[in-house]
Write an enzyme that holds these catalytic residues in place. Structure first.
Site, PDB file in Angstrom:
ATOM      1  N   SER A 151       0.800  -1.224   0.000  1.00 14.41           N
ATOM      2  CA  SER A 151       0.000   0.000   0.000  1.00 14.41           C
ATOM      3  C   SER A 151       0.831   1.272   0.000  1.00 14.41           C
ATOM      4  CB  SER A 151      -0.934   0.006   1.210  1.00 14.41           C
ATOM      5  OG  SER A 151      -0.205  -0.196   2.415  1.00 14.41           O
ATOM      6  N   HIS A 188      -0.912   5.893   6.656  1.00 13.05           N
ATOM      7  CA  HIS A 188      -0.289   5.836   5.335  1.00 13.05           C
ATOM      8  C   HIS A 188       0.029   7.255   4.860  1.00 13.05           C
ATOM      9  CE1 HIS A 188      -1.962   1.770   5.280  1.00 13.05           C
ATOM     10  NE2 HIS A 188      -1.179   1.511   4.245  1.00 13.05           N
TER      11      HIS A 188
END
Length: 264
Positions: free
Chosen positions: A40, A246
């Site tokens: 990711s 993230h």
């Protein structure tokens, strides 16, 4: 005079031959085929604009897409996918590599070590539970992850023998003693950052063993982590929840893309 004329003629001819032969060039400089592998952090989860990539969440703001946009490679295979572990890379991503690949980038290993579980346990559990879960992840990273990375890196080198391979590491998630007044305790934040340190040590070591370039995400994001007083390049707990912790679009551009562009 005749000898001088012959010499001038020979020198002129030699210069013409040299000029006709193109100088050897780095394949990345020539912007040959580029393949982006990984999890990711490579797909750009957390940075938005995922198009039709579905659960892989490949972002138009991700560092691979930004590099491709800026350098116009002859071909671009963006196969990184949210949630990918090393085994997913070897099973489903490395087939994008070919002998004419000039550049490969990859970010992988965090999911193998249980990054998602670490963050869940640290959000829901006690300080001691968080520290213990991070220690488990670190033990895995030291003892098991090297072999898994070797399997990935071997496939990359075998399938793309002439490519430059750039491995991008993970940043610290938190700035310690920062400006956050709520959220995880400082003990939990320190434990999570320590896991980033262990991952960096392991991943950089295996990348070096294969002659790959390692780009450290920790200095790239310094001053922009969660709890930093400046612009934050990493999402805190957010919705959708899989985009938590993230890099956001600023982190992909000013953090990862910036160091990749400088290196490649």
């Amino acid at each position: 005079m005749r000898l001088r004329s012959i010499a001038i003629t020979l020198l002129t001819s030699a210069a013409a031959v040299v000029a006709a032969v193109p100088a050897a060039a780095d394949p990345v400089v020539l912007a040959g085929k580029y393949v982006a592998l990984g999890d990711s952090y490579a797909s750009g989860t957390g940075a938005g604009s995922y198009g039709s990539s579905g659960s892989c969440k490949r972002s138009a703001n991700s560092y691979p897409q930004l590099w491709a946009n800026a350098n116009a490679p002859s071909a671009f295979a963006f196969v990184a996918c949210s949630g990918a572990e090393t085994t997913d890379v070897t099973a489903g991503q490395v087939s994008a590599l070919t002998s004419d690949t000039a550049l490969v980038t990859i970010s992988v290993g965090g999911n193998d070590a249980g990054f998602a579980d670490v963050m869940t346990d640290c959000n829901l559990g006690s300080d001691s539970a968080c520290v213990q879960r991070n220690q488990q992840a670190q033990t895995y990273a030291r003892n098991t992850l090297p072999g898994r990375l070797d399997a990935v890196y071997t496939q990359i080198r075998n399938r793309a023998p002439n490519a430059r391979v750039v491995v991008l590491g993970y940043p610290h998630i938190y700035q310690l003693n920062g400006s956050c007044s709520v959220g995880l305790s400082e003990t939990k934040r320190a434990a999570i950052n320590q896991s980033s340190d262990v991952l960096a040590q392991v991943i950089s070591g295996r990348a070096a063993a294969f002659g790959f370039t390692f780009l450290d995400g920790r200095p790239a994001f310094t001053g922009h982590e969660i709890c930093a007083s400046g612009t934050r390049w990493i999402n805190s707990l957010t919705w959708p929840v899989d985009e938590s912790y993230h890099p956001n679009s600023a982190g992909q551009r000013s953090g990862y893309y910036a160091i990749l562009e400088a290196a490649a």
